[in-house]
Scaffold this motif. Structure first.
Motif, mmCIF file in Angstrom:
data_model
loop_
_atom_site.group_PDB
_atom_site.id
_atom_site.type_symbol
_atom_site.label_atom_id
_atom_site.label_comp_id
_atom_site.label_asym_id
_atom_site.label_seq_id
_atom_site.Cartn_x
_atom_site.Cartn_y
_atom_site.Cartn_z
ATOM 1 N N LYS A 305 0.701 -1.252 -0.102
ATOM 2 C CA LYS A 305 -0.008 -0.104 0.123
ATOM 3 C C LYS A 305 1.006 1.310 -0.137
ATOM 4 O O LYS A 305 0.851 2.180 -0.525
ATOM 5 C CB LYS A 305 -0.883 -0.118 1.212
ATOM 6 C CG LYS A 305 -1.729 -1.282 1.175
ATOM 7 C CD LYS A 305 -2.610 -1.251 2.563
ATOM 8 C CE LYS A 305 -3.649 -2.364 2.560
ATOM 9 N NZ LYS A 305 -4.404 -2.378 4.050
ATOM 10 N N VAL A 306 1.748 1.275 0.905
ATOM 11 C CA VAL A 306 2.600 2.439 1.187
ATOM 12 C C VAL A 306 3.951 2.513 -0.003
ATOM 13 O O VAL A 306 4.211 3.517 -0.323
ATOM 14 C CB VAL A 306 3.355 2.482 2.449
ATOM 15 C CG1 VAL A 306 4.064 3.599 2.637
ATOM 16 C CG2 VAL A 306 2.144 2.485 3.245
ATOM 17 N N GLY A 307 4.319 1.169 -0.317
ATOM 18 C CA GLY A 307 5.432 1.317 -1.132
ATOM 19 C C GLY A 307 6.725 0.677 -0.385
ATOM 20 O O GLY A 307 6.879 1.243 0.659
ATOM 21 N N ARG A 308 7.228 -0.249 -0.804
ATOM 22 C CA ARG A 308 8.428 -0.828 -0.057
ATOM 23 C C ARG A 308 9.582 0.121 0.097
ATOM 24 O O ARG A 308 9.969 -0.028 1.258
ATOM 25 C CB ARG A 308 8.927 -2.066 -1.112
ATOM 26 C CG ARG A 308 10.035 -2.961 -0.178
ATOM 27 C CD ARG A 308 10.490 -3.920 -1.096
ATOM 28 N NE ARG A 308 9.500 -5.003 -1.494
ATOM 29 C CZ ARG A 308 9.700 -6.025 -2.302
ATOM 30 N NH1 ARG A 308 10.663 -6.136 -2.799
ATOM 31 N NH2 ARG A 308 8.773 -6.907 -2.399
ATOM 32 N N LYS A 309 9.959 0.981 -0.954
ATOM 33 C CA LYS A 309 10.982 1.869 -0.722
ATOM 34 C C LYS A 309 10.785 2.946 0.247
ATOM 35 O O LYS A 309 11.475 3.181 1.266
ATOM 36 C CB LYS A 309 11.298 2.527 -1.964
ATOM 37 C CG LYS A 309 12.644 3.304 -1.895
ATOM 38 C CD LYS A 309 13.001 4.050 -3.147
ATOM 39 C CE LYS A 309 13.569 2.903 -4.058
ATOM 40 N NZ LYS A 309 14.038 3.540 -5.373
ATOM 41 N N LYS A 310 9.393 3.404 0.526
ATOM 42 C CA LYS A 310 8.939 4.330 1.651
ATOM 43 C C LYS A 310 9.142 3.755 2.757
ATOM 44 O O LYS A 310 9.517 4.400 3.791
ATOM 45 C CB LYS A 310 7.753 4.698 1.148
ATOM 46 C CG LYS A 310 7.495 5.631 -0.180
ATOM 47 C CD LYS A 310 6.171 6.501 -0.537
ATOM 48 C CE LYS A 310 6.185 7.288 -1.374
ATOM 49 N NZ LYS A 310 4.712 7.693 -2.015
ATOM 50 N N MET A 311 8.742 2.436 2.851
ATOM 51 C CA MET A 311 8.803 1.770 4.347
ATOM 52 C C MET A 311 9.955 1.595 4.647
ATOM 53 O O MET A 311 10.361 1.603 5.911
ATOM 54 C CB MET A 311 7.984 0.426 4.206
ATOM 55 C CG MET A 311 6.578 0.492 3.763
ATOM 56 S SD MET A 311 5.593 0.967 5.416
ATOM 57 C CE MET A 311 5.843 -0.126 6.435
ATOM 58 N N ILE A 312 10.895 1.301 3.781
ATOM 59 C CA ILE A 312 12.228 0.986 4.269
ATOM 60 C C ILE A 312 12.890 2.668 4.868
ATOM 61 O O ILE A 312 13.739 2.642 5.786
ATOM 62 C CB ILE A 312 13.183 0.533 3.148
ATOM 63 C CG1 ILE A 312 12.660 -0.977 2.884
ATOM 64 C CG2 ILE A 312 14.536 0.399 3.372
ATOM 65 C CD1 ILE A 312 13.286 -1.553 1.664
ATOM 66 N N VAL A 313 12.729 3.751 4.007
ATOM 67 C CA VAL A 313 13.015 4.934 4.473
ATOM 68 C C VAL A 313 12.619 5.283 5.777
ATOM 69 O O VAL A 313 13.241 5.683 6.754
ATOM 70 C CB VAL A 313 12.707 5.814 3.356
ATOM 71 C CG1 VAL A 313 13.022 7.468 3.981
ATOM 72 C CG2 VAL A 313 13.242 5.924 2.092
ATOM 73 N N ILE A 314 11.366 4.970 5.910
ATOM 74 C CA ILE A 314 10.653 5.300 7.469
ATOM 75 C C ILE A 314 11.432 4.464 8.331
ATOM 76 O O ILE A 314 11.612 5.067 9.560
ATOM 77 C CB ILE A 314 9.380 4.924 7.363
ATOM 78 C CG1 ILE A 314 8.417 5.787 6.495
ATOM 79 C CG2 ILE A 314 8.682 4.888 8.884
ATOM 80 C CD1 ILE A 314 6.965 5.488 6.161
ATOM 81 N N GLY A 315 11.720 3.348 8.180
ATOM 82 C CA GLY A 315 12.650 2.330 9.227
ATOM 83 C C GLY A 315 13.920 2.875 9.425
ATOM 84 O O GLY A 315 14.037 2.987 10.565
ATOM 85 N N PHE A 316 14.608 3.062 8.395
ATOM 86 C CA PHE A 316 16.012 3.691 8.634
ATOM 87 C C PHE A 316 15.966 4.938 9.388
ATOM 88 O O PHE A 316 16.926 5.170 10.362
ATOM 89 C CB PHE A 316 16.716 3.800 7.242
ATOM 90 C CG PHE A 316 17.075 2.318 6.600
ATOM 91 C CD1 PHE A 316 16.847 1.325 7.240
ATOM 92 C CD2 PHE A 316 17.838 2.660 5.219
ATOM 93 C CE1 PHE A 316 17.230 0.068 6.648
ATOM 94 C CE2 PHE A 316 17.765 1.149 4.759
ATOM 95 C CZ PHE A 316 17.726 -0.060 5.298
ATOM 96 N N VAL A 317 15.267 6.023 8.910
ATOM 97 C CA VAL A 317 15.167 7.459 9.490
ATOM 98 C C VAL A 317 14.664 7.108 11.121
ATOM 99 O O VAL A 317 15.492 7.863 11.860
ATOM 100 C CB VAL A 317 14.117 8.269 9.061
ATOM 101 C CG1 VAL A 317 14.023 9.641 9.881
ATOM 102 C CG2 VAL A 317 14.808 8.570 7.390
#
Length: 467
Positions: A305-317
């Motif tokens: 739904k959100v997008g894999r790359k966006k989810m990973i960015v949220i996790g890293f930050v």
């Protein structure tokens, strides 16, 4: 290594129990590798008596050897032809040897000769790393040959990450109490060589049946094309190093694993020498993996739904912010320290998303070149993890030594600053640096779907041709 055929059974053919057992494979790995990653440096410096600089050199040297060993074994596994499969035999026969080497790593010669001790720990640690490659690389590669369905791949890797974090939780809860218990010192605050040895035996004995259950419950669906011409090793290497998505994943994993494992191997010093609360070590060590396991279950369906790359960015930050919080918080402010530590766990959900991207990078290379390099490609990702664990711990130990760390002593303020930098600030920075190769990653869900369609069409023709 040969071209492979896409199995017709790749859709929803893996039972829930088989997925749970697959996750148990990483739980078994953690019983060995998490204990090694968390406590071996303390064993080397505080029990064996080697300096942080020597311990760092041993760990880094072993990882440099992995740079040769991991891709070499990946190539061997790809070319294995056995009725049990390409990867499963190495789990069956490699697991008991891995368990034995885990115990040997926590034995030190009784001789006072420091050279003999250094030689022993170097040899046993390098051999442990090699056998871990044999078992864990084979285990990780299974997710790429058990199915071609992207959701099934994601589910397998989600269960794997749950196994990883459950294993880490269990170890972080019980390791220190078991270590103190088996040491038998009596003050509840001291450990000795016997304690390390007994815990290593216990964890090895628990891990072995889990590996064997994984062997019996897994199935390799993807099989080599009958009569296909073998690909030369140099062609395999070219395919790997010209695979942009795979190289991006390597860089991402290298940065975050350097931070993750570096913190795992150093944070015990933070809890012992800065917080001075042995009673909180188990809680603080178990919080991140426990919360991460729950976070993965909650967030695994958001990727689409959100997008894999966006989810990973949220996790890293988020991870970087929480680790920076731990760095700056007053170590006597236990509630805030616990809050930031738990927050670090909340943002640990990108791991299965990254691992689910590895088969897509392999598909990408096969679509471009006609060569599928399952084992070698996974070896590259595994190598990033191993390099990260070595660099993280080695750099951490070097920083601690430079700031004046002395084993079994009251640390100076400068030494405590070095421990804090190594265990919290440096990992926070590395999570942010990992965003650079993440933004360069070229694949997305639309491109992946197109690649899968082309591969299925090509391999359908190959099936008909060889039938």
């Amino acid at each position: 290594m040969e071209n492979t055929v896409l199995g017709n059974t790749g859709k929803k053919d893996i039972t829930l129990f088989a997925k749970i057992v697959y996750g148990m494979g990483d739980l078994a790995s953690q019983l060995i590798w998490t204990f090694v990653g968390t406590y071996l440096t303390v064993f080397y410096t505080d029990i064996v008596g080697v300096t942080p600089a020597i311990a760092s050199t041993i760990i880094l040297g072993a990882r440099i050897w992995d740079g040769v060993n991991d891709p070499m074994f990946g190539a061997i596994a790809e070319r294995t032809r056995n009725k049990m499969g390409r990867f499963r035999p190495y789990i069956l026969y490699g697991a008991p040897v891995l368990a034995i080497l885990n115990v040997l790593c926590f034995i030190t010669p009784s001789a006072e000769n420091m050279t003999a001790k250094v030689v022993w720990v170097t040899i046993t640690y390098i051999l442990l790393g090699m056998l871990y490659t044999v078992v864990n690389l084979s285990y990780g590669s299974l997710s790429m040959v058990m199915t071609y369905d992207p959701q099934e791949r994601t589910d397998l890797n989600a269960w794997r990450m749950i196994g990883t974090n459950v294993g880490a939780v269990v170890l972080n809860v019980v390791s220190m109490p078991l270590l103190l218990h088996f040491s038998g010192v009596g003050d509840g605050r001291s450990y000795n060589a016997h304690g390390f040895f007994m815990v290593a035996i216990l964890f090895s004995a628990l891990a072995l049946p889990m590996f064997w259950l994984l062997f019996f419950k897994s199935k390799e669906v993807v099989q080599p094309v009958a009569g296909a011409e073998k690909v030369q090793l140099r062609e395999s290497i070219k395919v790997i190093f010209t695979n942009k998505p795979l190289m991006c994943l390597f860089a991402i994993m290298l940065f975050i694993m350097t931070g993750f494992f570096g913190r795992m191997g150093i944070v015990i010093y933070y809890y012992i020498y800065i917080i001075h609360r042995f009673d909180l070590i188990s809680l603080l060590m178990m919080l991140p993996p426990l919360v991460t396991a729950a976070s993965i279950l909650v967030t695994k369906n958001f990727a689409e739904k959100v997008g894999r790359k966006k989810m990973i960015v949220i996790g890293f930050v988020g991870s970087a912010i929480c680790l920076a919080g731990v760095y700056f918080v007053d170590p006597t402010n236990i509630p805030l320290l616990i809050a930031f530590t738990a927050g670090y766990g909340v943002f640990g959900f990108p791991a299965p998303l990254l691992m689910a991207s590895v088969p897509e990078a392999i598909d990408y290379a096969e679509d471009k070149t006609g060569i599928r390099a399952d084992g070698s490609s996974y070896a590259v990702v595994s190598l990033a993890t191993k390099f990260g664990s070595a660099f993280g711990v080695s750099v951490g130990l070097i920083i601690m030594g430079a700031f004046g760390y002395v084993a079994h002593a009251e640390q100076t303020q400068e030494a405590m600053t070095g421990i804090n930098v190594a265990s919290n600030l440096l990992p926070a920075i590395l999570y942010l640096v990992a965003l650079i190769p993440l933004f360069m990653y070229p694949l997305n869900s639309e491109k992946n779907a197109e690649i899968r369609q082309r591969l299925m069409a090509k391999n359908s023709k190959a099936n008909k041709h060889h039938s």
